[in-house]
Scaffold this active site. Structure first.
Site, PDB file in Angstrom:
ATOM      1  N   VAL A 125       0.911  -1.154   0.000  1.00 57.75           N
ATOM      2  CA  VAL A 125       0.000   0.000   0.000  1.00 57.75           C
ATOM      3  C   VAL A 125       0.948   1.201   0.000  1.00 57.75           C
ATOM      4  O   VAL A 125       1.548   1.519   1.023  1.00 57.75           O
ATOM      5  CB  VAL A 125      -0.941  -0.017   1.223  1.00 57.75           C
ATOM      6  CG1 VAL A 125      -1.809   1.236   1.248  1.00 57.75           C
ATOM      7  CG2 VAL A 125      -1.819  -1.276   1.203  1.00 57.75           C
ATOM      8  N   PRO A 126       1.133   1.830  -1.168  1.00 54.73           N
ATOM      9  CA  PRO A 126       2.282   2.709  -1.403  1.00 54.73           C
ATOM     10  C   PRO A 126       2.227   4.093  -0.753  1.00 54.73           C
ATOM     11  O   PRO A 126       2.158   5.114  -1.428  1.00 54.73           O
ATOM     12  CB  PRO A 126       2.312   2.814  -2.926  1.00 54.73           C
ATOM     13  CG  PRO A 126       0.883   2.671  -3.331  1.00 54.73           C
ATOM     14  CD  PRO A 126       0.293   1.694  -2.355  1.00 54.73           C
ATOM     15  N   CYS A 127       2.338   4.134   0.553  1.00 56.21           N
ATOM     16  CA  CYS A 127       2.358   5.412   1.266  1.00 56.21           C
ATOM     17  C   CYS A 127       3.628   6.205   0.961  1.00 56.21           C
ATOM     18  O   CYS A 127       3.665   7.420   1.133  1.00 56.21           O
ATOM     19  CB  CYS A 127       2.197   5.201   2.761  1.00 56.21           C
ATOM     20  SG  CYS A 127       3.382   4.060   3.487  1.00 56.21           S
ATOM     21  N   HIS A 128       4.661   5.529   0.458  1.00 54.87           N
ATOM     22  CA  HIS A 128       5.904   6.224   0.105  1.00 54.87           C
ATOM     23  C   HIS A 128       5.709   7.174  -1.076  1.00 54.87           C
ATOM     24  O   HIS A 128       6.539   8.028  -1.328  1.00 54.87           O
ATOM     25  CB  HIS A 128       7.021   5.210  -0.196  1.00 54.87           C
ATOM     26  CG  HIS A 128       6.722   4.285  -1.333  1.00 54.87           C
ATOM     27  ND1 HIS A 128       5.980   3.134  -1.172  1.00 54.87           N
ATOM     28  CD2 HIS A 128       7.052   4.341  -2.647  1.00 54.87           C
ATOM     29  CE1 HIS A 128       5.867   2.515  -2.339  1.00 54.87           C
ATOM     30  NE2 HIS A 128       6.509   3.229  -3.253  1.00 54.87           N
TER      31      HIS A 128
END
Length: 183
Positions: free
Chosen positions: A138-141
Site C-alpha cells: 500500500v504505497p504510502c511512500h
C-alpha cells in the site's frame, strides 16, 4: 489497530533491511521494516507474538516473493489479497486511495485529502498515511509534502527515497544532499 486473532507473521531480508509481514485468513495485513514507527511491537516481538513462519498462510509466501521481485525492479504492481480491517473506516479509505497512485507517480497529502472529499482533513490524512500497516504494498511512500517535499515515512526517509528512485519518480523530488543510509 485491531488485527484478526488468527494473524501470523513471517520475516524476510530485503535490500532495504529486514521486514516483518503479517497475514490473516483474509489477506496480507502488515509489512513493516523492523523497528519502524507504528509497528505492532508486542504482536511481532513480544511474549504473545503472532506465530512465525511463512508456511502458515500461502499469502505470506507470495507476499515475500512479490516483495523481492519488486525490490529487484522486476515487478511494479502487487497482486495480493489485502486485509485492511485493522484500521478505522477513515484510515481504510485513505489506504484504498493510496492503492490508486501508480508506480513512479507521487501525490501530496493535500491532493489526497481532496480526492477523499475532505480537503480540510490534510492532517488526518497524513496521520492515516503514517499508520499504513502495509508498507510498500500500500504505497504510502508515494505521498509527498507540500511543494513536493520528501517528508514523512515510518520506515525512514532513506527508504522512501530508495523506493521512489526504484519506481523512477522524477529526480526533482530528491534532496540535493543524500540521505543517511538505512541499516
Amino acid at each position: 489497530m485491531q488485527f484478526h486473532p488468527l494473524t501470523v507473521q513471517a520475516r524476510a531480508d530485503t535490500p532495504l533491511g529486514p521486514v516483518r509481514l503479517a497475514a490473516s485468513p483474509t489477506g496480507l495485513s502488515g509489512v513493516w521494516f523492523e523497528g519502524q514507527r507504528h509497528e505492532p511491537t508486542a504482536q511481532l516481538h513480544g511474549p504473545g507474538a503472532w506465530a512465525l513462519g511463512p508456511g502458515h498462510y500461502p499469502v505470506l509466501q507470495e507476499a515475500v516473493h512479490q516483495l523481492q521481485q519488486y525490490l529487484a525492479g522486476e515487478r511494479q504492481h502487487f497482486d495480493l489479497p489485502l486485509d485492511l480491517s485493522g484500521g478505522t473506516p477513515f484510515q481504510q479509505a485513505v489506504w484504498r486511495a493510496l492503492l490508486a497512485i501508480p508506480s513512479g507517480a507521487t501525490t501530496s497529502y493535500g491532493a489526497l485529502a481532496r480526492v477523499l472529499g475532505s480537503p480540510t482533513a490534510v492532517r488526518a490524512v497524513g496521520a492515516a498515511v503514517g499508520r499504513n500497516p502495509i508498507s510498500i504494498v500500500v504505497p504510502c511512500h508515494r505521498v509527498l509534502g507540500a511543494g513536493g517535499a520528501l517528508t514523512g515515512y515510518a520506515g525512514g526517509l532513506a527508504r522512501k527515497q530508495a523506493l521512489l528512485r526504484l519506481e523512477g519518480a522524477p529526480p526533482s523530488i530528491f534532496p540535493s544532499q543524500p540521505l543517511p543510509a538505512f541499516a
